[in-house]
Design an enzyme around this catalytic site. Structure first.
Site, PDB file in Angstrom:
ATOM      1  N   GLU A  60       0.830  -1.204   0.000  1.00  0.00           N
ATOM      2  CA  GLU A  60       0.000   0.000   0.000  1.00  0.00           C
ATOM      3  C   GLU A  60       0.861   1.249   0.000  1.00  0.00           C
ATOM      4  O   GLU A  60       0.529   2.252  -0.632  1.00  0.00           O
ATOM      5  CB  GLU A  60      -0.952  -0.012   1.205  1.00  0.00           C
ATOM      6  CG  GLU A  60      -2.053  -1.070   1.129  1.00  0.00           C
ATOM      7  CD  GLU A  60      -1.575  -2.480   1.374  1.00  0.00           C
ATOM      8  OE1 GLU A  60      -0.436  -2.650   1.876  1.00  0.00           O
ATOM      9  OE2 GLU A  60      -2.321  -3.425   1.071  1.00  0.00           O
ATOM     10  N   HIS A 129     -11.861  -5.980   8.031  1.00  0.00           N
ATOM     11  CA  HIS A 129     -12.515  -5.697   6.747  1.00  0.00           C
ATOM     12  C   HIS A 129     -13.755  -4.838   6.977  1.00  0.00           C
ATOM     13  O   HIS A 129     -14.731  -4.938   6.248  1.00  0.00           O
ATOM     14  CB  HIS A 129     -12.939  -6.985   6.036  1.00  0.00           C
ATOM     15  CG  HIS A 129     -11.809  -7.883   5.653  1.00  0.00           C
ATOM     16  ND1 HIS A 129     -11.250  -8.786   6.514  1.00  0.00           N
ATOM     17  CD2 HIS A 129     -11.115  -7.995   4.487  1.00  0.00           C
ATOM     18  CE1 HIS A 129     -10.274  -9.430   5.893  1.00  0.00           C
ATOM     19  NE2 HIS A 129     -10.166  -8.970   4.668  1.00  0.00           N
TER      20      HIS A 129
HETATM   21  C1  LIG Z   1      -2.137  -4.931   4.189  1.00  0.00           C
HETATM   22  C2  LIG Z   1      -3.071  -5.784   3.395  1.00  0.00           C
HETATM   23  N1  LIG Z   1      -3.301  -5.492   2.099  1.00  0.00           N
HETATM   24  C3  LIG Z   1      -4.181  -6.227   1.374  1.00  0.00           C
HETATM   25  C4  LIG Z   1      -4.839  -7.280   1.939  1.00  0.00           C
HETATM   26  C5  LIG Z   1      -5.850  -8.087   1.128  1.00  0.00           C
HETATM   27  N2  LIG Z   1      -5.350  -9.432   0.848  1.00  0.00           N
HETATM   28  C6  LIG Z   1      -5.666 -10.476   1.652  1.00  0.00           C
HETATM   29  S1  LIG Z   1      -4.906 -11.889   1.187  1.00  0.00           S
HETATM   30  C7  LIG Z   1      -4.152 -11.135  -0.122  1.00  0.00           C
HETATM   31  C8  LIG Z   1      -3.245 -11.931  -1.026  1.00  0.00           C
HETATM   32  C9  LIG Z   1      -2.047 -12.457  -0.305  1.00  0.00           C
HETATM   33  O1  LIG Z   1      -1.285 -13.259  -1.169  1.00  0.00           O
HETATM   34  P1  LIG Z   1       0.000 -14.052  -0.672  1.00  0.00           P
HETATM   35  O2  LIG Z   1       0.792 -13.215   0.250  1.00  0.00           O
HETATM   36  O3  LIG Z   1       0.681 -14.553  -1.881  1.00  0.00           O
HETATM   37  O4  LIG Z   1      -0.579 -15.255   0.202  1.00  0.00           O
HETATM   38  P2  LIG Z   1      -1.612 -16.398  -0.221  1.00  0.00           P
HETATM   39  O5  LIG Z   1      -2.990 -15.873   0.018  1.00  0.00           O
HETATM   40  O6  LIG Z   1      -1.362 -16.733  -1.645  1.00  0.00           O
HETATM   41  O7  LIG Z   1      -1.327 -17.550   0.689  1.00  0.00           O
HETATM   42  C10 LIG Z   1      -4.516  -9.790  -0.184  1.00  0.00           C
HETATM   43  C11 LIG Z   1      -4.056  -8.849  -1.210  1.00  0.00           C
HETATM   44  C12 LIG Z   1      -4.568  -7.544   3.306  1.00  0.00           C
HETATM   45  N3  LIG Z   1      -5.167  -8.568   3.947  1.00  0.00           N
HETATM   46  N4  LIG Z   1      -3.691  -6.791   4.002  1.00  0.00           N
END
Ligand SMILES: Cc1ncc(C[n+]2csc(CCOP(=O)(O)OP(=O)(O)O)c2C)c(N)n1
Lengths: 337, 409
Positions: A60, A129
């Site tokens: 972000e 959320h």
């Molecule tokens: C600071 C923040 N930004 C955005 C999100 C929204 N979000 C939740 S899970 C996710 C994807 C995460 O991907 P990754 O780190 O590759 O882990 P995976 O879900 O594939 O295990 C996002 C963008 C969040 N939870 N926290």
């Protein structure tokens, strides 16, 4: 006029502006190919290419930081933060950088950026959320903070925000993305197509930032609300049958003080409703303002209905959410006082 | 005059994972090829391990090479059981979400070996700082699944009192730190926890967990800085399952370098490991934990895997990745691979596998029934709304007491 949801209205605003002005770019997590987790940017990459609508790393601070740099260069970036709850890593870029760039450079540089973020609860999103962080922005000099309550305003305000030469935080209440909210969680959402404010003109129009609107005229009490709470206030007004005047603030900074003062001077009573926690919430600002400007017209103390001073819980969120019952009770108390 | 190309951005495109299911592709090291250094090795001596891929199981299910170690058949059978149970748990909870008994669920399908295998390297007193995709850390230690289910259902027996999003467990006793929804924040906290362990001389190890997508967050980099400066006993796990919601690993920076290689700039030793190879997971985790325990400092491990399931119950992967990719399960199914290895060793059989799976499905079904008897998000009892005012502060301040009364309690 087409009837749009808020999601479609937000998308339409970006579409109109991207077509008119090639300086407008849109980006954020999952924004490009997928069209955003709420689908607000769906189709924009296909239409304008991946250099104008693209996916970003999950950073972000990076998202807002590049927006500031692009804005300083002369672009009109529209950055999406996936949930308002995740703007904290970007907070430094928003608050210390975007907000003050014009001031600290004596006008040499500026950050004409829009930071869009879905906010608010009522969708079982629990503590990460569901937040309503508007007061964290309204406290910061140099930012504009906008929050629409319907598709018509969402489109007009977003176009105005993109055209604005200052950084604008654009909060999108996700509870009403797909339909106005009548306040009862066990009842299905009323589709936007049944609501007059989903009628959204095609093409370019603006809703000026800084103008509130009287949603319902009334004589007994002024209700100051924004976002989802406008609909909650309307549901409460219907259920208790009090002739409340409902003001949809739309823009918190700059704030339309005249409309507020005119209304409270007329009704002599003021109820403030927001979802965010109470202490130091935006309601505190509104309350101080009403007492400064309307004290001699007030027949009762100003009352606030807000979220509690606790994080947003998952299972008990409907006890947290300031629903029509709580707002209705407050209206009755105000009238009895 | 020099011919100058016009400037343009490079926009990463998702690549098919490892040329479909071909796990012997040229950019994947063959099983058994990667050397196993001593645990006191200097980071700069093993830079190549950040680009290779440590693998033990070969295409025929045999364990080969210096990382093959000496897992007993019992250890491996219990790993197999943990993975099967995790998968059965995920399937059941996903179904419950579909039945609207809870609001949300996240599976770890295809990634079971990583959490289940890593856990075996840790001891009581160590602490994991997980993401929402390490349920295997609890299941592999036989943490009661009813307890986990009650959290998912937000019912009256939910130890988180209905506050957290489903799957956001917290189990201090199980070495499972409370999960935050804000990505990456736990990573630097794990480093702080490990620093505290070192300051107290208590020999406990911390394991930090993050997805490849979230390595783009500031907190990931802050964690690496502190880990490299103070060298506390921390394992920095990066689960590279190729996808961050709809966003391919290339957008997180996985195109020009591996995620393991991020450690190199900080002088932290890094391993890149086949995360669908239970034996490789076990061996690499043991190596890193021993290193930490003997005060040689942090290790970063990139676990290469594939998120076979959707990101969450709110996700639709058909919108952003090819059906063939999803079906192909690059690197294979970790459960099938371990099963084949055990059968090859004469320590397992197809009928026993089928029977174990049936037993575990039954165990999970019984647990689910019990958990539901304590209520679900939509029905039955749950924690009183009055409880939302508890634990905001250690002692409830007056203004919260008043607000609780205002709510009617
Ligand atoms: C600071 C923040 N930004 C955005 C999100 C929204 N979000 C939740 S899970 C996710 C994807 C995460 O991907 P990754 O780190 O590759 O882990 P995976 O879900 O594939 O295990 C996002 C963008 C969040 N939870 N926290």
């Amino acid at each position: 006029m087409p009837s749009l949801t808020m999601i479609e209205a937000v998308r339409d605003a970006m579409d109109v502006m991207m077509a008119r002005d090639d300086r407008v770019v849109a980006f954020g997590q999952d924004v490009g190919r997928f069209g955003g987790v709420f689908r607000c940017t769906d189709g924009l990459q296909g239409k304008y290419g991946a250099s104008r609508c693209f996916d970003t790393p999950i950073s972000e601070s990076g998202i807002v930081g590049i927006a500031v740099g692009m804005g300083a260069y002369g672009l009109r970036p529209v950055a999406e933060i996936q949930f308002a709850d995740y703007m904290y890593p970007a907070y430094d870029q928003i608050v210390s950088e975007a907000a003050r760039l014009r001031f600290r450079s004596a006008g040499e540089f500026s950050a004409p950026i829009v930071v869009r973020m879905p906010c608010g609860g009522g969708i079982f999103g629990a503590q990460t959320h569901s937040q309503s962080p508007e007061a964290l922005f309204t406290h910061v000099a140099g930012l504009k903070t906008v929050i629409p309550s319907n598709p018509y305003d969402a489109k007009g305000l977003l176009i105005a925000a993109i055209e604005d030469d200052d950084p604008v935080v654009f909060l999108e209440p996700k509870r009403i993305y797909n339909g106005p909210f009548d306040g009862h969680h066990d009842r299905p959402i009323v589709p936007w197509s049944k609501h007059e404010l989903s009628e959204t003109p095609q093409g370019h129009y603006t809703v000026p930032i800084g103008e509130a609107v009287v949603r319902r005229e009334g004589s007994e009490v002024s209700v100051l609300a924004y976002g989802t709470m406008v609909h909650v206030a309307e549901a409460a007004r219907r259920s208790v049958g009090i002739d409340a005047e409902i003001i949809d603030l739309r823009s918190l900074v700059p704030l339309d003080i005249d409309t507020i003062v005119r209304s409270v001077t007329k009704t002599g009573r003021c109820l403030i409703v927001h979802e965010a926690t109470r202490t130091s919430g935006f309601g505190a600002e509104l309350s101080a303002l009403v007492q400064e400007r309307c004290f001699y017209h007030l027949e009762t103390p100003v009352v606030r209905v807000t979220g509690w001073d606790t994080p947003y819980p998952h299972a008990q969120e409907w006890d947290y959410f300031p629903g029509p019952n709580r707002v209705g009770r407050a209206l009755m108390r105000l009238m009895e006082a | 005059m020099m011919n100058v190309l016009p400037l343009g951005l490079h926009i990463p495109e998702p690549q098919p994972c490892f040329g479909r299911a071909d796990v012997s592709g040229s950019h994947l090291s063959d099983a058994g090829r990667v050397p196993r250094p001593a645990v006191d090795v200097e980071a700069r001596e093993i830079r190549h391990l950040a680009y290779d891929l440590i693998r033990v199981l070969d295409g025929d299910g045999r364990a080969v090479g210096p990382w093959s170690g000496a897992c007993t058949a019992d250890q491996l059978r219990s790993g197999l059981r943990a993975m099967l149970k995790t998968r059965a748990y995920d399937a059941r909870m996903t179904m419950m979400q579909r039945q609207r008994k809870t609001s949300f669920y996240m599976q770890c399908t295809g990634e079971e070996a990583i959490a289940c295998g890593s856990l075996t390297a840790l001891q009581a007193g160590d602490m994991n700082f997980p993401t929402y995709r390490q349920q295997g850390l609890l299941i592999a230690q036989d943490w009661p699944v009813v307890d986990m289910m009650c959290q998912v259902l937000s019912n009256e027996k939910d130890r988180m009192k209905g506050r957290q999003l489903p799957v956001f467990y917290s189990a201090r006793e199980a070495g499972f730190f409370s999960i935050s929804g804000n990505l990456a924040t736990q990573y630097v906290q794990a480093v702080g926890w490990a620093m505290a362990s070192a300051m107290r001389g208590e020999g406990r190890v911390a394991a930090a967990w993050i997805g490849e997508g979230a390595t783009a967050e500031n907190d990931f980099h802050a964690a690496l800085v502190f880990a490299s400066v103070y060298r506390p006993p921390v394992i920095l796990n990066v689960v590279n399952n190729q996808w961050a919601i709809s966003t391919a690993q290339s957008v997180a920076g996985g195109e020009g370098a591996t995620f393991a290689a991020r450690a190199l700039g900080y002088g932290i030793p890094a391993l890149r490991v086949d995360g669908n190879d239970y034996l490789a997971v076990h061996a690499a985790a043991c190596w890193a934990v021993e290193r930490a325990r003997r005060n040689f400092g942090p290790t970063l491990i990139e676990w290469v895997t594939y998120r076979a399931a959707p990101h969450s119950t709110s996700d639709d992967p058909s919108k952003y990745r090819a059906q063939e990719d999803q079906a192909a399960w690059p690197l294979g199914d970790p459960i099938e691979r371990l099963k084949d290895h055990l059968i090859g060793r004469g320590a397992w059989s197809e009928p026993r596998h089928v029977q174990l799976k049936a037993e575990l499905d039954e165990e999970i079904a019984v647990a689910a029934k019990e958990a539901q008897s304590y209520g679900t998000l939509m029905e039955g009892t749950k924690c009183s709304p009055a409880s939302m005012f508890d634990d905001v502060y250690k002692q409830m301040p007056t203004h919260l007491r008043e607000q609780r009364q205002e709510l009617g309690f």
